[in-house]
Design a protein around this motif. Sequence first.
Motif, PDB file in Angstrom:
ATOM      1  N   LEU A  70       0.855  -1.186   0.000  1.00 56.18           N
ATOM      2  CA  LEU A  70       0.000   0.000   0.000  1.00 56.18           C
ATOM      3  C   LEU A  70       0.890   1.234   0.000  1.00 56.18           C
ATOM      4  CD1 LEU A  70      -2.425  -1.137   2.817  1.00 56.18           C
ATOM      5  CD2 LEU A  70      -2.932  -1.088   0.379  1.00 56.18           C
ATOM      6  N   SER A  71       0.437   2.288  -0.685  1.00 52.23           N
ATOM      7  CA  SER A  71       1.205   3.534  -0.732  1.00 52.23           C
ATOM      8  C   SER A  71       0.288   4.730  -0.585  1.00 52.23           C
ATOM      9  CB  SER A  71       1.951   3.665  -2.062  1.00 52.23           C
ATOM     10  OG  SER A  71       2.894   2.637  -2.212  1.00 52.23           O
ATOM     11  N   VAL A  87       3.178  18.009   5.628  1.00 52.31           N
ATOM     12  CA  VAL A  87       2.432  18.133   4.382  1.00 52.31           C
ATOM     13  C   VAL A  87       1.218  17.212   4.495  1.00 52.31           C
ATOM     14  CG1 VAL A  87       3.926  16.444   3.191  1.00 52.31           C
ATOM     15  CG2 VAL A  87       2.520  18.025   1.851  1.00 52.31           C
ATOM     16  N   GLY A  88       0.028  17.794   4.388  1.00 49.85           N
ATOM     17  CA  GLY A  88      -1.198  17.014   4.549  1.00 49.85           C
ATOM     18  C   GLY A  88      -1.205  16.294   5.885  1.00 49.85           C
ATOM     19  N   PRO A  89      -1.495  14.980   5.880  1.00 56.00           N
ATOM     20  CA  PRO A  89      -1.574  14.230   7.130  1.00 56.00           C
ATOM     21  C   PRO A  89      -0.223  13.704   7.623  1.00 56.00           C
ATOM     22  CG  PRO A  89      -2.190  12.802   5.330  1.00 56.00           C
ATOM     23  CD  PRO A  89      -1.944  14.181   4.731  1.00 56.00           C
ATOM     24  N   ASP A 106      -1.398  10.363   9.285  1.00 55.51           N
ATOM     25  CA  ASP A 106      -2.778  10.162   9.720  1.00 55.51           C
ATOM     26  C   ASP A 106      -3.672   9.951   8.497  1.00 55.51           C
ATOM     27  OD1 ASP A 106      -4.955   9.933  11.368  1.00 55.51           O
ATOM     28  OD2 ASP A 106      -5.193  12.089  11.675  1.00 55.51           O
ATOM     29  N   HIS A 107      -3.470   8.816   7.838  1.00 56.19           N
ATOM     30  CA  HIS A 107      -4.219   8.468   6.625  1.00 56.19           C
ATOM     31  C   HIS A 107      -5.006   7.195   6.899  1.00 56.19           C
ATOM     32  CE1 HIS A 107      -4.974   7.215   2.464  1.00 56.19           C
ATOM     33  NE2 HIS A 107      -4.776   8.498   2.154  1.00 56.19           N
ATOM     34  N   ASP A 108      -6.200   7.080   6.335  1.00 55.38           N
ATOM     35  CA  ASP A 108      -7.068   5.920   6.602  1.00 55.38           C
ATOM     36  C   ASP A 108      -6.478   4.599   6.113  1.00 55.38           C
ATOM     37  OD1 ASP A 108      -8.927   7.574   7.770  1.00 55.38           O
ATOM     38  OD2 ASP A 108     -10.142   7.785   5.950  1.00 55.38           O
ATOM     39  N   THR A 109      -5.879   4.587   4.943  1.00 50.75           N
ATOM     40  CA  THR A 109      -5.356   3.348   4.368  1.00 50.75           C
ATOM     41  C   THR A 109      -4.071   2.900   5.047  1.00 50.75           C
ATOM     42  OG1 THR A 109      -6.298   3.954   2.235  1.00 50.75           O
ATOM     43  CG2 THR A 109      -4.612   2.254   2.223  1.00 50.75           C
ATOM     44  N   ARG A 154      -0.846   1.458  11.396  1.00 48.64           N
ATOM     45  CA  ARG A 154      -2.192   1.050  10.995  1.00 48.64           C
ATOM     46  C   ARG A 154      -2.204   0.741   9.503  1.00 48.64           C
ATOM     47  NH1 ARG A 154      -2.613   5.667  13.214  1.00 48.64           N
ATOM     48  NH2 ARG A 154      -3.558   6.681  11.409  1.00 48.64           N
ATOM     49  N   ILE A 155      -2.620  -0.465   9.173  1.00 49.74           N
ATOM     50  CA  ILE A 155      -2.712  -0.886   7.782  1.00 49.74           C
ATOM     51  C   ILE A 155      -4.156  -1.296   7.522  1.00 49.74           C
ATOM     52  CG2 ILE A 155      -1.899  -2.496   6.025  1.00 49.74           C
ATOM     53  CD1 ILE A 155       0.660  -2.829   7.743  1.00 49.74           C
TER      54      ILE A 155
END
Length: 175
Positions: A70-71, A87-89, A106-109, A154-155
Amino acid sequence: MPVPLDEYPVHQAPLSMAHMATSDRNAYDRCYLNAHDRTGEIFLVSGLGVYPNLGVIDAYATVRHGDRQLSVRMSDALGDDRTVQKVGPYSIEVLDPLQRLHVVCDHDTLGFDLTWTGSFPVVDEPSHIMRTGGRVILDAQRFAQVGTWSGTLRIEGDEIAVSDDRWLGNRDRSW
């Protein structure tokens, strides 16, 4: 116009820290980080780059967990305060220079809240100078370091504990 970093005694040229001492449009200041557990099941690679002459800041994170990869990528216009590595999350906070960092995505994926601790002092590499014919195509400096990680990864919603006794990695800073 002065920027916040101009308050510190870090100048290397008679310019505001808002300006690079080179006109090279590809000049950069960036970092690379990797983290892996001792089983080899999970491998995380991440980094942040600043390209002052292009006015860009970007970051990325990619993880291999088993057979999946995942990226996530972030990019934005570069602001005036270069002490804020965000930058962003995605963000990097220097907790103890050359020894400890706090790295957050802090990204959902793919997300993480991790602390890097150097196991040994940084290693200053010799200058990197590459030429094609008589023309310099790369003039860069770098340091590297081995260390450990702690925190949470978190994955896709699954939370994985990251601890200094099980998670290792390398980092480098180049400019």
